[in-house]
Design a protein around this motif. Structure first.
Motif, PDB file in Angstrom:
ATOM      1  N   GLU A  77       0.740  -1.371  -0.338  1.00 51.94           N
ATOM      2  CA  GLU A  77       0.373   0.069   0.177  1.00 51.94           C
ATOM      3  C   GLU A  77       0.806   1.603  -0.194  1.00 51.94           C
ATOM      4  O   GLU A  77       0.649   2.103  -0.880  1.00 51.94           O
ATOM      5  CB  GLU A  77      -1.268   0.055   1.045  1.00 51.94           C
ATOM      6  N   CYS A  78       1.895   1.096   0.540  1.00 51.87           N
ATOM      7  CA  CYS A  78       2.808   2.070   0.323  1.00 51.87           C
ATOM      8  C   CYS A  78       3.968   2.656  -0.991  1.00 51.87           C
ATOM      9  O   CYS A  78       3.961   3.960  -1.325  1.00 51.87           O
ATOM     10  CB  CYS A  78       4.244   1.756   1.841  1.00 51.87           C
ATOM     11  N   PHE A  79       3.585   1.520  -1.772  1.00 51.60           N
ATOM     12  CA  PHE A  79       3.689   2.112  -2.500  1.00 51.60           C
ATOM     13  C   PHE A  79       2.982   3.261  -3.641  1.00 51.60           C
ATOM     14  O   PHE A  79       3.641   3.488  -5.049  1.00 51.60           O
ATOM     15  CB  PHE A  79       4.417   0.397  -3.660  1.00 51.60           C
ATOM     16  N   GLY A  80       2.150   2.854  -3.136  1.00 52.42           N
ATOM     17  CA  GLY A  80       0.881   3.679  -4.040  1.00 52.42           C
ATOM     18  C   GLY A  80       1.307   5.095  -3.752  1.00 52.42           C
ATOM     19  O   GLY A  80       0.551   5.956  -4.699  1.00 52.42           O
ATOM     20  N   ILE A  81       1.631   5.536  -3.037  1.00 51.59           N
ATOM     21  CA  ILE A  81       2.100   7.556  -2.483  1.00 51.59           C
ATOM     22  C   ILE A  81       3.365   7.543  -2.516  1.00 51.59           C
ATOM     23  O   ILE A  81       3.693   8.394  -2.393  1.00 51.59           O
ATOM     24  CB  ILE A  81       1.462   7.196  -1.020  1.00 51.59           C
ATOM     25  N   ILE A  82       4.870   6.284  -3.219  1.00 52.23           N
ATOM     26  CA  ILE A  82       5.647   7.647  -3.059  1.00 52.23           C
ATOM     27  C   ILE A  82       6.160   7.446  -4.131  1.00 52.23           C
ATOM     28  O   ILE A  82       6.031   6.868  -5.474  1.00 52.23           O
ATOM     29  CB  ILE A  82       6.902   6.127  -1.848  1.00 52.23           C
ATOM     30  N   ASP A  83       7.467   8.395  -4.368  1.00 49.28           N
ATOM     31  CA  ASP A  83       8.067   8.330  -6.029  1.00 49.28           C
ATOM     32  C   ASP A  83       9.085   7.728  -6.251  1.00 49.28           C
ATOM     33  O   ASP A  83       9.466   6.453  -7.125  1.00 49.28           O
ATOM     34  CB  ASP A  83       8.528   9.985  -5.691  1.00 49.28           C
ATOM     35  N   GLU A  84       9.753   7.083  -4.790  1.00 48.01           N
ATOM     36  CA  GLU A  84      11.084   6.729  -4.293  1.00 48.01           C
ATOM     37  C   GLU A  84      11.252   5.538  -3.463  1.00 48.01           C
ATOM     38  O   GLU A  84      10.577   5.959  -2.093  1.00 48.01           O
ATOM     39  CB  GLU A  84      12.473   7.652  -4.276  1.00 48.01           C
ATOM     40  N   LEU A  85      12.045   4.425  -3.421  1.00 48.00           N
ATOM     41  CA  LEU A  85      12.527   2.987  -1.927  1.00 48.00           C
ATOM     42  C   LEU A  85      13.797   3.373  -2.504  1.00 48.00           C
ATOM     43  O   LEU A  85      14.454   3.520  -3.140  1.00 48.00           O
ATOM     44  CB  LEU A  85      11.303   1.871  -2.596  1.00 48.00           C
ATOM     45  N   HIS A  86      14.654   3.875  -0.490  1.00 52.52           N
ATOM     46  CA  HIS A  86      15.466   3.985  -0.333  1.00 52.52           C
ATOM     47  C   HIS A  86      15.313   3.087   0.660  1.00 52.52           C
ATOM     48  O   HIS A  86      15.129   2.967   1.704  1.00 52.52           O
ATOM     49  CB  HIS A  86      15.976   5.114   0.383  1.00 52.52           C
ATOM     50  N   THR A  87      16.475   1.834   0.370  1.00 56.77           N
ATOM     51  CA  THR A  87      16.562   1.228   2.062  1.00 56.77           C
ATOM     52  C   THR A  87      18.543   0.465   1.563  1.00 56.77           C
ATOM     53  O   THR A  87      19.259   1.064   0.345  1.00 56.77           O
ATOM     54  CB  THR A  87      15.644  -0.354   0.518  1.00 56.77           C
ATOM     55  N   ILE A  88      18.164  -0.270   2.545  1.00 55.95           N
ATOM     56  CA  ILE A  88      20.404  -1.083   2.034  1.00 55.95           C
ATOM     57  C   ILE A  88      20.188  -2.413   1.339  1.00 55.95           C
ATOM     58  O   ILE A  88      20.721  -2.240   0.091  1.00 55.95           O
ATOM     59  CB  ILE A  88      20.445  -1.873   3.709  1.00 55.95           C
ATOM     60  N   THR A  89      18.938  -3.383   1.823  1.00 63.39           N
ATOM     61  CA  THR A  89      19.467  -4.857   1.093  1.00 63.39           C
ATOM     62  C   THR A  89      18.378  -5.106   1.107  1.00 63.39           C
ATOM     63  O   THR A  89      18.011  -6.384   0.625  1.00 63.39           O
ATOM     64  CB  THR A  89      20.193  -5.430   2.186  1.00 63.39           C
ATOM     65  N   SER A  90      17.149  -4.511   1.556  1.00 68.26           N
ATOM     66  CA  SER A  90      15.888  -5.308   2.007  1.00 68.26           C
ATOM     67  C   SER A  90      15.011  -6.017   0.149  1.00 68.26           C
ATOM     68  O   SER A  90      15.247  -4.914  -0.835  1.00 68.26           O
ATOM     69  CB  SER A  90      14.608  -4.349   2.478  1.00 68.26           C
ATOM     70  N   LEU A  91      14.150  -6.984   0.663  1.00 70.81           N
ATOM     71  CA  LEU A  91      13.592  -7.632   0.041  1.00 70.81           C
ATOM     72  C   LEU A  91      12.523  -6.026  -0.707  1.00 70.81           C
ATOM     73  O   LEU A  91      11.771  -6.171  -2.214  1.00 70.81           O
ATOM     74  CB  LEU A  91      12.564  -8.960   0.303  1.00 70.81           C
ATOM     75  N   SER A  92      11.990  -5.505  -0.450  1.00 73.66           N
ATOM     76  CA  SER A  92      11.338  -3.924  -0.709  1.00 73.66           C
ATOM     77  C   SER A  92      11.940  -3.801  -1.275  1.00 73.66           C
ATOM     78  O   SER A  92      10.867  -3.295  -2.292  1.00 73.66           O
ATOM     79  CB  SER A  92      11.141  -3.685   0.730  1.00 73.66           C
ATOM     80  N   GLY A  93      13.206  -3.263  -1.540  1.00 71.16           N
ATOM     81  CA  GLY A  93      13.285  -2.631  -3.313  1.00 71.16           C
ATOM     82  C   GLY A  93      12.791  -3.665  -4.449  1.00 71.16           C
ATOM     83  O   GLY A  93      12.494  -2.894  -5.341  1.00 71.16           O
ATOM     84  N   PHE A  94      13.358  -4.877  -4.691  1.00 66.18           N
ATOM     85  CA  PHE A  94      12.820  -5.741  -5.242  1.00 66.18           C
ATOM     86  C   PHE A  94      11.508  -5.584  -5.327  1.00 66.18           C
ATOM     87  O   PHE A  94      10.869  -5.414  -6.621  1.00 66.18           O
ATOM     88  CB  PHE A  94      13.065  -7.448  -4.989  1.00 66.18           C
ATOM     89  N   GLU A  95      10.792  -5.415  -4.497  1.00 67.28           N
ATOM     90  CA  GLU A  95       9.080  -5.238  -4.559  1.00 67.28           C
ATOM     91  C   GLU A  95       8.916  -3.964  -5.242  1.00 67.28           C
ATOM     92  O   GLU A  95       7.761  -4.197  -5.943  1.00 67.28           O
ATOM     93  CB  GLU A  95       9.000  -5.835  -3.292  1.00 67.28           C
ATOM     94  N   ALA A  96       9.755  -3.101  -4.167  1.00 70.25           N
ATOM     95  CA  ALA A  96       9.239  -1.457  -5.738  1.00 70.25           C
ATOM     96  C   ALA A  96       9.449  -1.073  -6.825  1.00 70.25           C
ATOM     97  O   ALA A  96       8.864  -0.707  -7.359  1.00 70.25           O
ATOM     98  CB  ALA A  96       9.963  -0.706  -4.650  1.00 70.25           C
ATOM     99  N   LEU A  97      10.458  -2.711  -7.532  1.00 69.27           N
ATOM    100  CA  LEU A  97      10.770  -2.705  -8.900  1.00 69.27           C
ATOM    101  C   LEU A  97      10.051  -2.913  -9.333  1.00 69.27           C
ATOM    102  O   LEU A  97       9.480  -2.179 -10.691  1.00 69.27           O
ATOM    103  CB  LEU A  97      12.265  -3.212  -8.816  1.00 69.27           C
TER     104      LEU A  97
END
Length: 672
Positions: A551-571
């Motif tokens: 749900e957070c992806f729907g309101i953001i422009d960018e994701l910043h992470t160290i190595t989280s899987l959330s980066g792949f999910e954001a892509l």
């Protein structure tokens, strides 16, 4: 439906396959029952036949389908396919059958096109009736001139007498094959049940010694792989004859199997008189396949427990065949906690795999070992030669792993592990070499669409609520991680804590609106990585605790992470991703990276990355497939499961132990 055998009553999923409840005939009630069923031409069938006549019921004959299971029926593998016949049974040529009636009907182009695609898929994947792990075939053992296959069957098989043949038919078949091909090598194929010592065949090995050009082929090989090496095939009534037709081989019949008499086989030695002029029309191979495999046979999905189309089962069998080829016969599991031992065997329940657990002692260095996480790295550092690292997959479950929720996905990496950037991994090698065909590209596109539309993530937790985008030009999401996680220790050189990440992003982007989302395990008090409230107020504009990451992806422009899987999910959601470590999805040209890995040479598109990670690398299993001894399912099946659980507002079964509860309290107090 009444059945006359308790063995039939015990078949898993039988009521779904026949589309009605099943009851033993001893409990007969005239007002409830309209048909009675037996199996093949066994005692249960003749018992059902007598019972049907006495009570004026419809008689039904059941049998295994043409693509049955991942192992032998005699090894208690339940059928994933049966045939249902009200007029006869396909292998009994002495009378008509529902299949024969279907074949006599006119052909339809759409059905034939569907059949041709499936035939190609079956031959390519080498799918047969029993899909065991077979021995590899060495093509060098076959002579370059001509190779002829003669197929034996189990002695007393029902299909032999019902095809107008007997034991003499087999010797006649062999003699004619030899005389017709004096310069060829004659390969006499033994039936798998005979190889397994569960039945006997028709030929005495001693008698065969007088034939210099005949060689007994008793290896446990895939029938289609063997047929591909042959020029012509001789059968009495074996299903291998039809598989040979699917492979484009000339087939000679010495009985009358269901596929004979339609102009596709050489029937000059077959006793066609038993047909009594019933098969007088010619039909195409695609039509025979369509009638037998798509209209006559019925299929059960071990995922849903309901009837399914052939294509659904085909995809499940394909992924299992592919997986079992990669596994040795003996595996030792090391470093698995008690609750992990409950689900690991289900991922490895192939007919040939013997799995044992070493709980207190290390396995021997020459053994093939599967080990969890850090334990595998330790063994590899100690020069163990055959170690496969096991870890959670990327679409894992409907709940947290720290809460002991069973995973629906694992990865098995025999090179390294995806989160360890200090050394190569199987995933890294796969992505460096990946080349997708159009079908694979389309599958990747569809998966991305499903994951986005259905809001599927790793843990699938958090509220599904509509978030309002902050009134700001640039909105960033910073995702926290478990700070003692191996992915940070082995995947980041500089930033290793959630606070350091959040502080760095604020320093680099002072004018952005920053939302911080802690890792679910950290927020639940189960793992390390909590940021104090004062620091959150200083460096973040908002903290999101309830909504899911998707749900957070729907309101953001960018994701910043160290190595989280959330980066792949954001892509996958089309977001720009900044990586401050070296996660598995970085270094391929899709992310903005502060660190580099020279081993990653390719520039990938999103479809290649998605297919490589989610289809080729990760493995999937669902607990309901265990009774069918099916070790693997596809990601699409897991997505269906997660959506179903979400709809029913349930999570996968918990194995919450006292130890897990105590651990959570200890970590929570340490975080404070």
């Amino acid at each position: 439906m009444l059945v006359t055998s308790k063995g039939l009553l015990a078949i898993k999923g039988l009521s779904q396959l026949v589309d009605e409840p099943v009851q033993h005939f001893a409990n007969f009630n005239n007002s409830k029952h309209q048909c009675v069923a037996g199996w093949g031409r066994k005692k249960s069938f003749f018992r059902a036949q007598r019972y049907a006549q006495k009570h004026h019921l419809q008689l039904v004959c059941l049998e295994d389908g043409f693509i049955r299971s991942m192992g032998l029926g005699k090894d208690n593998y339940p059928p994933l396919s049966i045939v249902y016949d009200k007029t006869g049974i396909y292998f009994d040529a002495t009378q008509t059958s529902d299949l024969e009636s279907l074949i006599k009907k006119f052909e339809h182009e759409a059905d034939n096109l569907r059949a041709k695609k499936l035939i190609e898929a079956i031959i390519d994947a080498e799918i047969s009736k029993y899909n065991l792990k077979f021995q590899e075939i060495d093509p060098k053992q076959f002579q370059p001139q001509k190779n002829i296959l003669v197929v034996d069957q189990t002695f007393g098989d029902q299909s032999i007498g019902c095809a107008g043949a007997d034991q003499t038919s087999f010797y006649k078949m062999l003699e004619i094959a030899i005389s017709s091909h004096p310069n060829a090598k004659i390969w006499l194929k033994v039936h798998p049940d005979v190889v397994a010592g569960k039945a006997k065949g028709h030929f005495n090995p001693i008698d065969l010694k007088k034939y210099s050009q005949v060689e007994l082929f008793a290896d446990y090989v895939n029938p289609i792989a063997l047929i591909k090496q042959m020029d012509e095939v001789y059968v009495v009534s074996s299903q291998m004859g039809f598989e040979a037709l699917l492979c484009g081989k000339k087939v000679h019949c010495f009985g009358v199997p269901w596929y004979a008499g339609w102009g596709l086989t050489d029937d000059q030695y077959a006793p066609l008189d038993i047909l009594k002029d019933r098969r007088k029309v010619q039909r195409s191979l695609a039509h025979l396949f369509s009638c037998a495999y798509l209209k006559y046979a019925r299929y059960l999905s071990p995922v849903t427990g309901e009837r399914c189309e052939f294509e659904v089962l085909l995809e499940l069998i394909k992924v299992n065949i592919s997986a079992q080829k990669q596994l040795p016969d003996q595996l030792v599991a090391y470093g698995f906690s008690r609750w992990k031992k409950r689900f690991l065997p289900q991922y490895l329940q192939f007919s040939h795999v013997q799995l044992s657990f070493n709980t207190w002692t290390k396995p021997k260095s020459n053994k093939y070992v599967v080990a969890w996480g850090k334990k595998a790295r330790i063994l590899k550092d100690q020069d163990f030669k055959h170690v496969t690292t096991v870890e959670d997959g990327f679409v894992r479950s409907s709940g947290l792993g720290a809460n002991l929720i069973r995973p629906y996905s694992l990865v098995f990496d025999d090179v390294g592990i995806y989160y360890d950037a200090t050394r190569p991994s199987r995933l890294e090698q796969l992505l460096n070499d990946i080349e997708l065909d159009q079908h694979q590209v389309e599958r990747a596109k569809k998966l991305i669409e499903q994951l986005n539309r259905l809001s599927i993530s790793k843990y699938n937790i958090g509220e599904r609520k509509e978030l309002l985008r902050p009134q700001h030009e640039r909105v960033l999401l910073v995702t926290g991680q478990v700070e003692d996680d191996e992915s940070i220790r082995l995947g980041s050189l500089q930033i290793k804590t959630n606070l350091a990440l959040l502080k760095h992003v604020r320093e680099q982007h002072p004018d952005a609106y920053i939302i911080y989302k802690p890792h679910p395990d950290v927020h639940a008090g189960l793992r390390l990585g909590k940021i104090q409230d004062a620091d959150l107020e200083r460096y973040a504009d908002a903290v999101e605790l309830d909504a899911s990451i998707v749900e957070c992806f729907g309101i953001i422009d960018e994701l910043h992470t160290i190595t989280s899987l959330s980066g792949f999910e954001a892509l996958l959601r089309g977001k720009q991703v900044y990586c401050y470590g070296m996660p598995f999805y970085a270094g391929w040209g899709l992310t903005i990276d502060t660190e580099q890995i020279q081993r990653r040479q390719r520039r990938l598109n999103l479809f290649e990355l998605t297919y490589g990670v989610l289809v080729e690398y990760a493995t999937y299993n669902l607990p309901q497939t265990a009774p069918y001894k099916l070790a693997r399912v596809n990601l699409e099946d897991v997505i269906t499961q997660v959506v179903s659980e979400r709809t029913q507002n349930i999570s996968s079964p918990k194995l919450q132990s006292t130890f897990a509860k105590i651990r959570a309290k200890l970590i929570y107090s340490k975080c404070l």
